[in-house]
Design an enzyme around this catalytic site. Sequence first.
Site, short mmCIF file in Angstrom:
data_model
loop_
_atom_site.label_atom_id
_atom_site.label_comp_id
_atom_site.label_asym_id
_atom_site.label_seq_id
_atom_site.Cartn_x
_atom_site.Cartn_y
_atom_site.Cartn_z
N GLY A 10 0.79 -1.24 0.00
CA GLY A 10 0.00 0.00 0.00
C GLY A 10 0.82 1.28 0.00
N GLY A 19 18.24 8.96 -9.06
CA GLY A 19 19.35 8.09 -8.71
C GLY A 19 20.63 8.85 -8.43
N TYR A 49 27.15 3.31 -1.95
CA TYR A 49 27.50 4.45 -2.81
C TYR A 49 28.33 5.50 -2.05
CZ TYR A 49 23.57 2.90 -5.83
OH TYR A 49 22.68 2.20 -6.61
#
Length: 295
Positions: A10, A19, A49
């Site tokens: 939901g 990104g 990252y």
Amino acid sequence: MNDTLTLNNGVQLPTIGFGVFQSEPEETTTAVQTALAAGYRHIDTAAGYGNEREVGEAVRRSGLDREEVVLETKVWVSDYGFDETRHAFDTSAAKLGVDVIDVLILHQPMPQHFERTVDAYRALESLLAEGRVRAIGVSNFMPHHLAALAERTEVVPALNQVELHPYFTQRAVQEANAERGILTQAWSPIGGITFYPGWGEGRRSVLEDETIGRLADEHGVTPAQLMLRWHVQQGRSAIPKSTNPARIAQNLDISGFVLSDDELRAIDALDRGVRGGPDPDEVDPSTWDVTIPDA
Ligand code: A2P
């Protein structure tokens, strides 16, 4: 473009996210601030990252309420295991500067050490039950990894983030995801992996593909916009990366045209069946020299 997709639990996810893979920490805060100002409300990062702190800083500087932005991040394989992954949540949350992470996913299936992957996923399930994350999922899982995970865990992943662009469309993965009620999320949605420097010789950029160029011209849009529209019309989430303000804005501006079924099929037909990124069956903690520092 501010459409949303509904995850299997939901939770609403903006269809186009932003990104930051390969965005240097120094440029990440500015890029994310630019993206938020342009209207993006979903940012995809990863512990691996090395720029979660900068993403969090940008969200704070944006002046937006925390609830308005969906933050997605990934647990790196060196942090798999039940306790390790719970610790990885604490680390990512601290770096992002948030109490709740909206979408927390496993970065790779790591089949050589799948016990640890399962324990990591069980840690995600526990965090979900405690309300510390709003949705959980996986990345780079192939159909056999999804099947192996489903046998051992309870919660169906909300999404599976995989390499997906016109040269690598991963039909079987898309179908396996759909059958299980998992949203397919495309990384490198405009094919950055086909031209990123240092990722192998002889690559051909999808952005320069003739068919993509012709279709883009016919609609008066750019190749990147064409590819993003293709993702959206086929029901995928996509997270294009850019640090360039004009391209950041351009990639969200894809509401003004519609691709026909024939055009969608023509783009599908560009698939070469060759991945640009690493083989998910091969990745383990030794693949890259990455460990995640504490917050
Ligand atoms: P830049 O950051 O200089 O804009 P992907 O998300 O598919 O991996 O693609 C990211 C790559 O595509 C980056 O090199 C990014 O460079 C470039 N890029 C992002 N948006 C566009 C665009 N609209 N047109 C051309 N190149 C783009």
